[in-house]
Scaffold this motif. Structure first.
Motif, mmCIF file in Angstrom:
data_model
loop_
_atom_site.group_PDB
_atom_site.id
_atom_site.type_symbol
_atom_site.label_atom_id
_atom_site.label_comp_id
_atom_site.label_asym_id
_atom_site.label_seq_id
_atom_site.Cartn_x
_atom_site.Cartn_y
_atom_site.Cartn_z
ATOM 1 N N ARG A 1 41.729 44.232 45.560
ATOM 2 C CA ARG A 1 40.671 43.838 44.617
ATOM 3 C C ARG A 1 40.409 42.336 44.723
ATOM 4 O O ARG A 1 39.262 41.891 44.720
ATOM 5 N N LEU B 1 37.070 40.318 45.827
ATOM 6 C CA LEU B 1 36.438 39.264 45.028
ATOM 7 C C LEU B 1 36.257 37.988 45.855
ATOM 8 O O LEU B 1 35.225 37.318 45.757
ATOM 9 N N ILE C 1 44.598 45.167 38.892
ATOM 10 C CA ILE C 1 44.268 44.077 39.799
ATOM 11 C C ILE C 1 45.236 44.147 40.983
ATOM 12 O O ILE C 1 46.414 43.855 40.851
ATOM 13 N N PHE D 1 34.212 35.452 29.780
ATOM 14 C CA PHE D 1 34.735 36.454 28.844
ATOM 15 C C PHE D 1 34.059 37.817 29.009
ATOM 16 O O PHE D 1 34.645 38.832 28.681
ATOM 17 N N ILE D 2 32.810 37.829 29.466
ATOM 18 C CA ILE D 2 32.109 39.116 29.540
ATOM 19 C C ILE D 2 32.378 39.866 30.852
ATOM 20 O O ILE D 2 31.846 40.935 31.069
ATOM 21 N N GLN D 3 33.214 39.296 31.706
ATOM 22 C CA GLN D 3 33.565 40.002 32.947
ATOM 23 C C GLN D 3 34.847 40.818 32.733
ATOM 24 O O GLN D 3 35.757 40.346 32.059
ATOM 25 N N PRO D 4 34.922 42.008 33.324
ATOM 26 C CA PRO D 4 36.101 42.856 33.075
ATOM 27 C C PRO D 4 37.294 42.466 33.946
ATOM 28 O O PRO D 4 37.932 43.315 34.563
ATOM 29 N N LEU D 5 37.563 41.196 34.024
ATOM 30 C CA LEU D 5 38.667 40.696 34.851
ATOM 31 C C LEU D 5 39.491 39.714 34.032
ATOM 32 O O LEU D 5 38.944 39.022 33.169
ATOM 33 N N PRO D 6 40.785 39.611 34.334
ATOM 34 C CA PRO D 6 41.572 38.571 33.654
ATOM 35 C C PRO D 6 41.014 37.195 34.031
ATOM 36 O O PRO D 6 40.533 37.009 35.161
ATOM 37 N N LEU D 7 41.090 36.262 33.100
ATOM 38 C CA LEU D 7 40.546 34.922 33.365
ATOM 39 C C LEU D 7 41.171 34.304 34.610
ATOM 40 O O LEU D 7 40.484 33.685 35.414
ATOM 41 N N GLN E 1 39.568 35.575 37.739
ATOM 42 C CA GLN E 1 38.224 35.001 37.897
ATOM 43 C C GLN E 1 38.308 33.575 38.438
ATOM 44 O O GLN E 1 37.575 33.189 39.337
ATOM 45 N N HIS F 1 30.701 33.037 29.721
ATOM 46 C CA HIS F 1 30.244 33.787 30.899
ATOM 47 C C HIS F 1 31.429 34.475 31.576
ATOM 48 O O HIS F 1 31.260 35.485 32.256
#
Lengths: 322, 282
Positions: free
Chosen positions: B9, B13, B5, B106-112, B115, B104
């Motif tokens: 990046r 985002l 990250i 949790f399924i993203q490849p990013l730290p919470l 996001q 929704h």
């Protein structure tokens, strides 16, 4: 094998691997009496529900496996554990050789998950806008994105849907768009929870055909849950049946039919108006037998549906409290 | 695909959030403009009410009318930044938790954290209050004849960051309740932020200590505009150091981080039996 040895072997190279996985939940209980309300205030009553009970199985890379069972059997819980949305109470889980709980981010780059009753699309935007969002969040390279977009547009017949706002899509169109979005990062493993839920016959056929193509052409591992056994049989080659948190059957559909005692019957109608039912196993043999009969007017072949067989099986399990 | 990250990046985002925001604005411009105007009018009427009282009576509690205007400008800026970065329920986090929508994320490849930091960025529909705040600030600074040095601007940014941290931390702290009582606590972040927002625009100078102290500690409305404004004017109240908002922000952020992580652990252990299919993406 010793437990220590098992741990050393974990995670495996399988697409999906569960080893001794147990997952329990607590459910609040309360009756409707004044006493019950008061008791709930002071000491709420909770019931422990075992969603998965020491479950172990493996799904190899490139397999298309169905994961079925009655309501509340633990199907969605398994999906959520594999997608890193829940922690197991005990046991080990690996997906594509990664622990979903410890390597969530790395796994999500290679895994796609779709729940039939949820959408990942941006509600007030055209479908293509959601795809652009996915590209940025998953950091998908331009070439890969273009290639996958072209592939899903063609195979899922997205066409005009790309410019349509998500909120204006029908359920079948929405599922297709969601599935397309799921595939944009080229997942090696796809978890689908009830993807055919609520779809009409045409949309269902389109979805099934696409998933089979994806599995056969790209070698993508697919694990799918559904209540519709006919859909599952058409899609998958292997079926795992779960009941009350335990794997009750693991094999192919032919073996399941045998296990369920699904019978095949030839119903022969004669010219004099009478009929005769012949139960059979081998088609060739029954055809020979019918050919030797005189006065045959018509023949109809039937077999007990998996649905029917399973309904009987689930009812028997319920009676036995299995 | 890169897994690190980086600032680039995060900017990308924010960029996609900005594009979605612009697309949303252009989807139906007349409603969007009406919404933006309503936001500005609502916020300006909140702050102008206090300013008009100060102008009529020659100040409030030892603060001149222009100092009150400066405080209102600071408050408008805070509101603007909140709307600018928090338009996706990412600060009203109890809504996401209570509606069972964390999955929704949790399924993203990013730290919470990434996001949540980037998903609510809305510069086009949410930037108007920020612009209004900057204009008000410029007017107040000019009327007060303040010397705007580089150091002063850095101080302003630091105070704004501290105020935003306090708002977000307070929301996350209370929103943790939604992990345990999703339906009952779904809107608790609204109570934590908006429920007492109007108090943050009131000058506390001249109030008795038993009102000032709780409003700088337990219910830190005094840190939303009053304390930082007076500090930026060179006279932090109650003999406290001007760094007090930063210290408070650090402490409340640490407490919120610890408690929120415990709640998150509870969520992934126990799961959520509630799911509401709207409101997590517009």
């Amino acid at each position: 094998m010793s437990r220590k040895g098992q741990t050393a072997m974990f995670p495996t190279d399988s697409a999906v691997s569960l080893r001794g996985v147990t997952k329990t939940f607590e459910q609040w209980q309360r009756d409707n009496t004044g006493k019950g309300l008061l008791k709930n205030l002071l000491k709420p009553e909770k019931r422990v529900v075992t969603a998965l009970d020491d479950v172990s199985f493996e799904i190899g890379r490139g397999e298309f496996a169905a994961y079925a069972g009655p309501n509340g059997a633990g199907k969605s819980t398994t999906m959520k554990l594999l997608a890193g949305m829940l922690l197991p109470s005990s046991g080990e889980i690996s997906a594509l050789g990664l622990s979903p709980q410890k390597r969530r981010r790395a796994l999500m780059r290679r895994l796609g998950v779709l729940f039939g009753n949820r959408t990942e699309l941006w509600w007030d935007h055209p479908v293509i806008q959601s795809f652009a969002w996915k590209k940025a969040v998953w950091d998908i390279p331009d070439g890969q994105y273009r290639e996958n977009l072209a592939m899903v547009t063609e195979l899922l017949d997205l066409g005009d849907l790309l410019k349509t706002f998500a909120r204006e899509l029908s359920l079948g169109q929405r599922m297709r768009a969601d599935l397309a979005m799921l595939l944009l990062h080229s997942p090696e493993l796809i978890l689908l929870d009830e993807p055919t839920l609520g779809l009409d016959v045409v949309a269902k056929r389109q979805m099934i055909r696409f998933l089979r193509q994806l599995n056969e052409r790209e070698g993508t591992t697919i694990v799918v849950t559904s209540h519709d056994m006919d859909d599952l049989e058409e899609m998958a080659r292997r079926i795992l049946l779960i009941s009350h948190g335990k794997i009750a059957f693991d094999g192919d559909f032919a073996a399941l039919r045998e296990e369920l005692g699904c019978t095949k019957t030839a119903i022969v109608h004669f010219q004099d108006g009478t009929r005769r039912e012949i139960a059979y196993q081998e088609t060739k043999r029954v055809l020979r037998e019918i050919a030797e009969l005189d006065g045959v007017a018509d023949v109809r072949f039937t077999q007990t549906s998996l649905e029917e067989g399973l309904a009987n099986l689930f009812a028997r399990w319920k009676e036995r409290g299995r | 695909m890169a897994d690190r990250i980086t600032l680039k990046r995060i900017l990308r985002l924010w960029g996609i959030s900005a594009r979605l925001d612009l697309a949303w604005l252009l989807r139906d411009t007349k409603y969007a403009i009406a919404g933006i105007c309503a936001d500005i009018i609502s916020n300006l009427s909140t702050v102008s009410g206090v300013f008009l009282i100060a102008a009529r009576f020659g100040g409030i509690g030892g603060m001149s009318a222009d100092e009150v205007l400066f405080m209102m400008a600071y408050s408008t800026l805070v509101t603007g930044i909140f709307i600018l970065f928090g338009s996706g329920n990412n600060i009203h986090i109890s809504r996401i938790i209570g509606r069972g929508q964390l999955e929704h994320l949790f399924i993203q490849p990013l730290p919470l954290g990434v996001q949540l930091l980037t998903s609510g960025f809305a510069p086009f529909t949410g930037g108007s209050n920020c612009v209004a705040g900057v204009v008000l600030m410029a007017v107040a600074v000019s009327r007060l004849g303040l010397a705007v040095t580089f150091g002063w601007v850095v101080s302003l940014i630091a105070y704004l960051l501290a105020t935003m941290t306090i708002i977000a931390a307070r929301s996350y702290l209370l929103s943790t309740l939604a992990f345990y009582a999703p339906a009952a606590a779904e809107e608790i972040s609204w109570t934590a932020i908006d429920g007492t927002w109007f108090m943050s625009t009131f000058p506390l100078s001249g109030m008795p200590l038993f009102i000032q102290i709780p409003l700088l500690t337990v219910l830190p409305e005094g840190l939303m505009a009053w304390f930082p404004s007076l500090s930026l004017l060179g006279r932090p109240p109650l003999g406290l150091t001007g760094a007090y908002p930063m210290v408070f922000a650090l402490l409340i952020a640490a407490a919120a981080g610890y408690i929120f992580r415990k709640g998150l652990k509870h969520y992934v252990t126990k799961g959520s039996n509630r799911y509401v299919p709207y409101g997590f993406r517009r």
